[in-house]
Scaffold this active site. Structure first.
Site, PDB file in Angstrom:
ATOM      1  N   GLU A  67       0.836  -1.210   0.000  1.00  0.00           N
ATOM      2  CA  GLU A  67       0.000   0.000   0.000  1.00  0.00           C
ATOM      3  C   GLU A  67       0.867   1.255   0.000  1.00  0.00           C
ATOM      4  O   GLU A  67       1.856   1.348   0.709  1.00  0.00           O
ATOM      5  CB  GLU A  67      -0.918  -0.007   1.233  1.00  0.00           C
ATOM      6  CG  GLU A  67      -1.822   1.218   1.305  1.00  0.00           C
ATOM      7  CD  GLU A  67      -2.979   1.033   2.268  1.00  0.00           C
ATOM      8  OE1 GLU A  67      -3.627  -0.036   2.229  1.00  0.00           O
ATOM      9  OE2 GLU A  67      -3.228   1.943   3.073  1.00  0.00           O
ATOM     10  N   THR A  98      -3.913   4.959  -1.682  1.00  0.00           N
ATOM     11  CA  THR A  98      -4.960   5.511  -0.807  1.00  0.00           C
ATOM     12  C   THR A  98      -5.603   6.735  -1.449  1.00  0.00           C
ATOM     13  O   THR A  98      -5.038   7.382  -2.319  1.00  0.00           O
ATOM     14  CB  THR A  98      -4.398   5.868   0.571  1.00  0.00           C
ATOM     15  OG1 THR A  98      -3.398   6.875   0.416  1.00  0.00           O
ATOM     16  CG2 THR A  98      -3.785   4.647   1.241  1.00  0.00           C
ATOM     17  N   ARG A 329       7.758   3.761   1.978  1.00  0.00           N
ATOM     18  CA  ARG A 329       9.191   3.504   2.165  1.00  0.00           C
ATOM     19  C   ARG A 329       9.497   2.105   1.648  1.00  0.00           C
ATOM     20  O   ARG A 329       8.626   1.246   1.589  1.00  0.00           O
ATOM     21  CB  ARG A 329       9.559   3.597   3.642  1.00  0.00           C
ATOM     22  CG  ARG A 329       9.376   5.015   4.169  1.00  0.00           C
ATOM     23  CD  ARG A 329       9.886   5.101   5.584  1.00  0.00           C
ATOM     24  NE  ARG A 329       9.293   6.252   6.253  1.00  0.00           N
ATOM     25  CZ  ARG A 329       9.233   6.376   7.574  1.00  0.00           C
ATOM     26  NH1 ARG A 329       9.718   5.421   8.368  1.00  0.00           N
ATOM     27  NH2 ARG A 329       8.697   7.459   8.116  1.00  0.00           N
ATOM     28  N   THR A 564      14.051  -9.515 -31.785  1.00  0.00           N
ATOM     29  CA  THR A 564      13.999 -10.356 -30.584  1.00  0.00           C
ATOM     30  C   THR A 564      12.829 -11.298 -30.767  1.00  0.00           C
ATOM     31  O   THR A 564      11.751 -10.859 -31.155  1.00  0.00           O
ATOM     32  CB  THR A 564      13.736  -9.515 -29.314  1.00  0.00           C
ATOM     33  OG1 THR A 564      14.691  -8.464 -29.239  1.00  0.00           O
ATOM     34  CG2 THR A 564      13.846 -10.369 -28.057  1.00  0.00           C
TER      35      THR A 564
END
Lengths: 663, 663
Positions: A67, A98, A329, A564
């Site tokens: 979150e 949030t 963090r 690729t």
């Protein structure tokens, strides 16, 4: 696994598209096959969140989610998005953003909840849940937010009541008084489009009359259509496990995720506890109080405490996944996940580039190689496409790329401040060779003349990819001599799809690449190069263009060249990157513009440094080369050597008249 | 070649899709790119006939075309179509089909000009010109023929007057009196859709008032919109060269092809000369008269004479291509072309299967491998598809295959008469092992019990492909033991695209294959096989199905598996064959039906032979296996060995309960 597949009978178990009755071979056609049209995107990617959750739970595989809250400033947004990229690489099942009522959460501001969630899904490729609160809001406003979220590609909502504006809150008749009203509204107005999450309170909601009553509220929310529950944070595993048992007891059967809060500091703990009206258990306070001024010690304890608690939860066998309150963090959460073995250091890449999570782009599996280091720019410039290339570039690609407008540039521009850029890219340029030096330092990792490492270039926001490292020595040599490389890949002839450096896609496959090299260089070099390239026909394909749009190429019929591709068990071929002549012309505009916008503008108007960059912008060519002979040793370095040799040879009369014009 | 490609300017030379003005990067989107969407189909395939002719002429490359007339009987049609396949392999630029007014030429009869031309373009992949005569026809009828031709995919018309029904012909007011009226009608009613060819008469039309007047008529036809001219036959190079010069003189600039008639017999020469009112030069008559009863000698002389004449024409530098009146015979024309060096023994295949020439199927580049030996059946059953798979099977394929109805079966069924089939496939079957023997003889080329070679099987109309020969020893072993193979390919890990056996596509590329094996076998074998296959997960993918439609498979998400693919310079990846779970169910209906329709029905009702085939039809399974690990040695033979070993092992209690159900 054995799939039973029966046509013309009633026991068709796996293929919805073919249940057309008893006709011998005249079954009804159906384009809505249950088959996934992008072979290497596992069913996981095409499922909705609740299905992914169910499948992971059934497989006994533990998972986690993260979150975040929206940032307050634009630079905070840039940082948060980088964090999404880094934390996304650990393999979260989803992230959630949030709803920040004070921050104009539904607006187009770069810091709004809506825009951050949109960026996470579209640009970072993360399955994303957007929070939404309903308290003190009109139904129109709520519907507006939901419609916007849907338009942006968001498919999951965390339905919350939110905190009332007034200290003393009163029910409003006919309004949204509880989260359950929001759940009902989503289901009535958007049917089954959204997956809905609701909050659960392991110790009861602080405003609830009782724990039991609160449990019944939760049951109401689930009965109204919520798909899963995330719990408020708690400090003891037992708290959650009892709550879980109580929920099951009253018939709540959907997934209930424990909300984990690794303690990261004394102040943040106090603040959170105050806000959520929780009590910190005595045994935790007793450890923390004595070390409250030692941030590192608290964080270490927080990690230890969270790991212990998570282990109990996971070992209970009742908890398949963990939800983390990260407080934006990284360190603590990643460490907890590492210790639990849930952090996937090298998650399998489904494709060589990060796949967008927008439902509309689900089938996308081909992109031009040019934007390899600027994927967000590519996503932004193609966001209005109606369909995305799938299987082949030439078929479904629209050549209309959007402009890179200023507003969105904040997502895409360098993360470093001007001072840092000047230190890296030189306070003062003396001549073109000063620029060669900067490119060379970026490749080698050596500090530049003034002792600073060159960590990025306008075309490369990150340090060298591990794959590019394979070419380091050769790249250094050519950059030193004015072949200013901005994109390259080695040739690969069938390495395992699980190869740690170049692998991608499902296990058991083989991946391939044609060698690619893209660089800016002077018109003098280009004149020599064009002569040299004749020797390499048809082995080497090239596109050579200057800022004014003069493209010299030997691409047959202007077709894209697949550079690729991968071969996998039981799948069609996948070719995720191509060199496309048409998109190259859009890319060259962007690539040349970066010289001016990101580099020249660091210097004063009319300053010699600025003039040098401007000279390069005006006079250099952007070149790309493909060596088609992927099983042989890459010949592109030899091409460049030949070019230097011819350029430096004593002037001789050449009969050849092919010369790059330099308007 | 250096292509200049400029966006946002007026000098865009090659890319029609991007001329959107001076906008920096906001060019208009356009799906109608000039880029070819099937990368390995050279521009040649997507061009119209006149463009191909122009390009071949400009390149200085000599070419040829072939004229055929429609057959009189259905079996004649089957033979002619086989001839198209054989003569098509020599690389004609186009073939043309004469209009046979007495044969109901515009009808749906299998012998009509219209149907033969349609078969040539759709099923044989040949660029085809349909003749059309206008004399004594209403405009409505003509328009109807043209509309039908267009619908069938025909894009080229040879516009002729035709021979009048009455001996004395009179102009009809407002009707079609001359070929020029037909040319005008095509241009006015169908705009530029058709390429139009007209006839030229090197010695003047027999009914023309004069040679000069006839030249002027030709000029009128060209001016009315004809794209090229084919000349009436002639016997001296000079005759044609003078005619050519005279045409150029009066301003006819389009291609004029000499009509070459290799003398093949005395009677056919006399007949043709009489019909066309031509005179055979004395020097030819003098040679032929003395050998008129010696067919071989006349044919040899005819070849010699045609080669000499063609050499003069080609050496003149004025004749880029030759048109051959084949009289529906092969030997003489092929020999002339061989001696001239124009017959391409091994023309480059653009794809591993023969590409249909219908304009609608132009982009098709993926097919299921199942129909590899029955391509005409595949084309027939998919003729109503609106779009064809291009780049990826899963995307654009419609699973609705048409029924194989009786009418068209004549194209698809065995070319051998019943007696020959009985000799090959046994007059009388004793048991299942008798069937194993037939399959084994087909593989080995050894004669069967009654001394006859088995040249074909119901699933394989031709003898073994050179590629299948690579697997001969292994195939023999397994067929002998009741693994009745009907389709197979070896694994290939990057062979040159020019490889004479397995190569396809443009030069300079690499082709790849996954090993494939498809066979019928008993339920006893299948029970063992299913157990064995568990050891080979996920390396081997399988589909196992009986006539009642019970499909056992481990295909992930029912996705197609690419089993043939190619990598080419400057191109996207091409994957021309896939193993597709959905189409396999349509194929199995066809494959099982062939047991009954082509084999069982050779025998009397209720005869033991018929009952044996019926038993196989009812009880055997159709199995296909893919070894996904193409760089390693093919493991499918080991799988079969393991299956036999398990089947023949002394009975032991197995815990495993996966058993193929046999309803």
């Amino acid at each position: 696994m054995v799939n039973h597949f029966q046509r013309g009978g009633s026991s068709c178990q796996s293929c919805k598209s073919d249940s057309s009755g008893a006709s011998n071979s005249g079954g009804e056609s159906s384009k809505e096959s249950s088959r996934c049209s992008t072979p290497v995107l596992d069913a996981d990617r095409s499922d909705r969140l609740r299905d992914k959750m169910r499948r992971r739970t059934e497989s006994g595989d533990h998972w986690f989610s993260l979150e975040f809250f929206p940032p307050r400033t634009a630079s905070g947004a840039v940082n948060l998005i980088s964090r999404f990229d880094r934390m996304g690489s650990g393999g979260p099942l989803f992230i959630d953003i949030t709803w920040h009522p004070a921050g104009d959460p539904g607006s187009d501001k770069e810091t709004s909840s809506m825009m951050i969630a949109s960026t996470a899904i579209n640009y970072c490729g993360l399955e994303t849940v957007l929070h939404l609160t309903c308290c003190n809001q009109t139904k129109d406003k709520i519907i507006g937010h939901l419609a916007k979220a849907k338009h942006l590609g968001l498919k999951n909502i965390m339905a919350l009541r939110g905190d009332p504006v007034e200290a003393e809150w009163e029910e409003e008749e006919g309004g949204f008084n509880y989260a359950v009203d929001l759940v009902k509204c989503i289901r009535s107005d958007f049917d089954d489009y959204f997956d809905i999450c609701v909050a659960g309170y392991p110790t009861g909601h602080p405003e609830a009359q009782s724990y039991d009553k609160d449990l019944r509220h939760l049951k109401e929310k689930v009965d109204a259509g919520a798909d899963f529950v995330i719990s408020q944070l708690f400090f003891r595993a037992d708290t959650f496990l009892k709550f879980l048992d109580d929920c099951r007891e009253i018939g709540i059967t959907c997934p209930i995720l424990p909300g984990i809060f690794p303690i990261q500091g004394y102040q943040s703990l106090r603040q959170l506890v105050k806000l959520s009206k929780l009590e910190v258990p005595l045994e935790i306070m007793e450890v923390i109080e004595p070390i409250k001024d030692n941030d590192a010690a608290i964080r270490n304890y927080g990690i230890h405490q969270a790991v212990e608690m998570c282990r109990v939860l996971l070992d209970s066998g009742k908890v398949p996944g963990l939800h983390f309150y990260t407080l934006n963090r990284e360190v603590a959460t990643i460490e907890v996940l590492r210790q639990l073995g849930l952090w996937t250091e090298d998650p399998r890449r489904p494709l060589p580039w990060a796949v967008s999570a927008h439902p509309k782009r689900k089938v996308e599996d081909v992109r031009p190689i040019f934007w390899a280091s600027r994927p967000k720019s590519y996503i932004y410039r193609t966001q209005d496409w109606d369909e995305f290339p799938n299987g082949r570039w030439g078929n479904s690609s629209s050549p209309a790329f959007g402009e890179l407008n200023d507003y969105y540039l904040f997502y895409l521009k360098s993360k470093s401040p001007k001072e840092a850029l000047l230190q890296m890219w030189s306070e003062e340029l003396v001549n073109e060779e000063s620029v060669f030096e900067i490119f060379t330092c970026y490749i080698t990792g050596q500090p530049n003349r003034s002792g600073h490492k060159v960590m990025c270039l306008p075309w490369n926001d990150e340090s060298l990819a591990p794959e590019t490292n394979l070419l380091k020595d050769e790249l250094e040599k050519v950059n030193r001599r004015g072949v200013l490389t901005i994109n390259s890949q080695p040739s690969i002839n069938g390495k395992a799809s699980t190869d740690p450096i170049v692998g991608w896609g499902p296990a058991g496959g083989y991946v391939f690449q044609k060698a690619y090299l893209e660089f800016f260089t002077s018109s003098e070099n280009v004149n020599a190069l064009l002569k040299v390239l004749k020797k390499y026909e048809p082995r080497v394909n090239y596109h050579i263009v200057n800022v004014h749009g003069h493209n010299l190429t030997n691409a047959p019929d202007f077709q894209p060249n697949a550079v690729t591709w991968g071969i996998f068990p039981g799948r069609e071929i996948v070719q995720p990157t191509v060199v496309d002549p048409v998109s190259f012309m859009y890319w060259k505009d962007e690539a040349f513009t970066l010289w001016i916008e990101q580099w020249a503008k660091l210097y004063e108007d009319e300053s010699p440094s600025r003039m040098i960059i401007k000279y390069i912008y005006d006079n250099y060519f952007l070149v790309n080369l493909v060596d088609n002979d992927f099983p042989l040793e890459n010949c592109l370095w030899q091409v460049i050597d030949d070019m230097f040799e011819l350029r430096d040879a004593p002037p001789e009369p050449f009969n050849d008249t092919t010369v790059a014009e330099n308007p």
